[in-house]
Design an enzyme around this catalytic site. Structure first.
Site, short mmCIF file in Angstrom:
data_model
loop_
_atom_site.label_atom_id
_atom_site.label_comp_id
_atom_site.label_asym_id
_atom_site.label_seq_id
_atom_site.Cartn_x
_atom_site.Cartn_y
_atom_site.Cartn_z
N SER A 173 8.40 -24.67 -49.66
CA SER A 173 8.95 -23.62 -49.21
C SER A 173 8.25 -22.10 -49.46
O SER A 173 8.24 -21.34 -48.70
CB SER A 173 10.58 -23.49 -50.03
OG SER A 173 10.44 -24.10 -51.33
N GLU A 195 6.82 -20.12 -60.93
CA GLU A 195 6.78 -21.40 -61.38
C GLU A 195 6.29 -21.45 -62.95
O GLU A 195 5.37 -20.94 -63.14
CB GLU A 195 5.66 -22.03 -60.43
CG GLU A 195 5.26 -23.39 -60.73
CD GLU A 195 6.43 -24.31 -60.77
OE1 GLU A 195 6.51 -25.24 -61.58
OE2 GLU A 195 7.13 -24.40 -59.91
N ASP A 255 10.35 -18.33 -66.21
CA ASP A 255 11.44 -19.20 -65.90
C ASP A 255 12.10 -18.42 -64.87
O ASP A 255 12.31 -17.44 -64.79
CB ASP A 255 12.39 -18.94 -66.94
CG ASP A 255 13.73 -19.71 -66.69
OD1 ASP A 255 13.93 -21.04 -66.76
OD2 ASP A 255 14.58 -19.21 -66.46
N GLY A 256 12.31 -19.37 -63.65
CA GLY A 256 12.58 -18.84 -62.39
C GLY A 256 14.09 -18.15 -62.54
O GLY A 256 14.52 -17.02 -61.88
N HIS A 291 11.77 -21.80 -58.18
CA HIS A 291 11.17 -23.14 -58.68
C HIS A 291 10.24 -23.47 -57.50
O HIS A 291 10.27 -24.28 -56.62
CB HIS A 291 12.03 -24.19 -58.88
CG HIS A 291 12.93 -23.87 -59.90
ND1 HIS A 291 14.18 -23.08 -59.81
CD2 HIS A 291 13.19 -24.61 -61.24
CE1 HIS A 291 14.86 -22.97 -61.05
NE2 HIS A 291 14.17 -23.88 -61.73
N HIS A 307 13.79 -27.50 -45.66
CA HIS A 307 12.87 -26.35 -45.01
C HIS A 307 13.22 -26.24 -43.62
O HIS A 307 12.92 -25.02 -43.25
CB HIS A 307 11.42 -27.09 -45.01
CG HIS A 307 11.04 -27.35 -46.58
ND1 HIS A 307 10.04 -28.20 -46.76
CD2 HIS A 307 11.28 -26.67 -47.88
CE1 HIS A 307 9.75 -28.01 -48.16
NE2 HIS A 307 10.56 -27.22 -48.63
N ASP A 356 15.99 -23.84 -56.07
CA ASP A 356 15.56 -25.16 -55.86
C ASP A 356 15.32 -25.87 -57.08
O ASP A 356 13.91 -26.40 -56.97
CB ASP A 356 14.54 -25.26 -54.63
CG ASP A 356 14.03 -26.48 -54.14
OD1 ASP A 356 14.72 -27.54 -54.52
OD2 ASP A 356 12.73 -26.57 -53.57
#
Length: 259
Positions: free
Chosen positions: A97, A115, A139-140, A42, A19, A160
């Site tokens: 984030s 997400e 799905d990211g 994510h 971060h 991530d």
């Protein structure tokens, strides 16, 4: 269905590493008036309560941000994001984030957050209900593939994952290379855990071979408890903004003093 929920780990030392660098890069991008895109594959829930039973049970925040707070001057973008969130949500609040990005970016910037976990997705929508923020229940990796190159073309993509799906290690070099081909001007950021098993090594070998001029930054820290397998945090950054390496070196100094 994935079971990972970051609430147990929010504010740990890996979060501090990830971060702090993310906040600095986003702040750097906003120094120019042109709008930008932020994509996260994510996202999690965006907002965490460090006094919640989940966070208290692991104690990771106590050895993470509650210890590392003093590393950052008030003007540092990570410290500014933390201060803004605590002012709005109380002293035990911690930003994921997506919340850091939403705090530091501007109304003309466009955010896309993916997400897949239904509970985390619902919490994310509740935490970040703004006109310029698009929250996707999908799905990211698929979202990133569909969006790149985004509009605006300036911007940053954060990957991530929890690495709960072990095939992520094998798949990510291909995914990152494809995204870079589609969005060659984008800042592509991959976070990965450094584990005692060394599971990240083949992935990083493949990534470094495909992208030899990128910034790879790793920090190490003591395991948070006996038997804990994560002993460090890594960031692999394609097209890092000018000065990111200097910021990374400052972080390395802080982490080197941990015992």
């Amino acid at each position: 269905m994935l079971s990972y929920q970051h609430h147990y780990h929010a504010g740990n030392l890996a979060d501090v590493h990830k971060h702090a660098l993310l906040a600095w890069m986003l702040d750097y991008l906003t120094q120019k008036p042109k709008p930008l895109s932020y994509i996260e594959t994510h996202a999690g829930r965006g907002l965490y309560d460090l006094s919640a039973p989940e966070a208290m049970r692991t104690g990771e925040a106590a050895k993470g941000i509650l210890r590392a707070d003093q590393w950052f001057a008030p003007a540092h973008p990570y410290a500014r994001a933390l201060a803004a969130l605590r002012q709005d949500h109380g002293p035990d609040a911690y930003p994921g984030s997506p919340m850091i990005a939403a705090t530091l970016l501007r109304a003309q910037d466009r955010l896309h957050l993916a997400e897949l976990h239904p509970g985390e997705h619902a919490a994310l929508k509740s935490a970040l209900d703004r006109k310029n923020i698009h929250i996707h229940h999908q799905d990211g990796f698929a979202l990133a593939q569909s969006l790149c190159p985004p509009e605006p073309r300036r911007g940053l993509l954060l990957i991530d994952p929890s690495y709960e799906i072990k095939s992520d290690y094998a798949d990510l070099p291909r995914i990152l290379t494809t995204l870079h081909r589609k969005w060659n001007v984008g800042i592509l950021v991959l976070w990965y855990p450094i584990l005692t098993s060394g599971a990240h090594h083949p992935m990083l070998d493949a990534l470094s071979a495909a992208h030899p001029t990128t910034l790879r930054h790793e920090v190490s820290f003591p395991p948070v408890r006996d038997g804990h397998r994560m002993v460090g945090s890594g960031m692999f950054i394609i097209n890092p903004p000018y000065g990111t390496d200097a910021q990374a070196a400052i972080l390395s100094g802080h982490f080197a003093r941990l015992s």
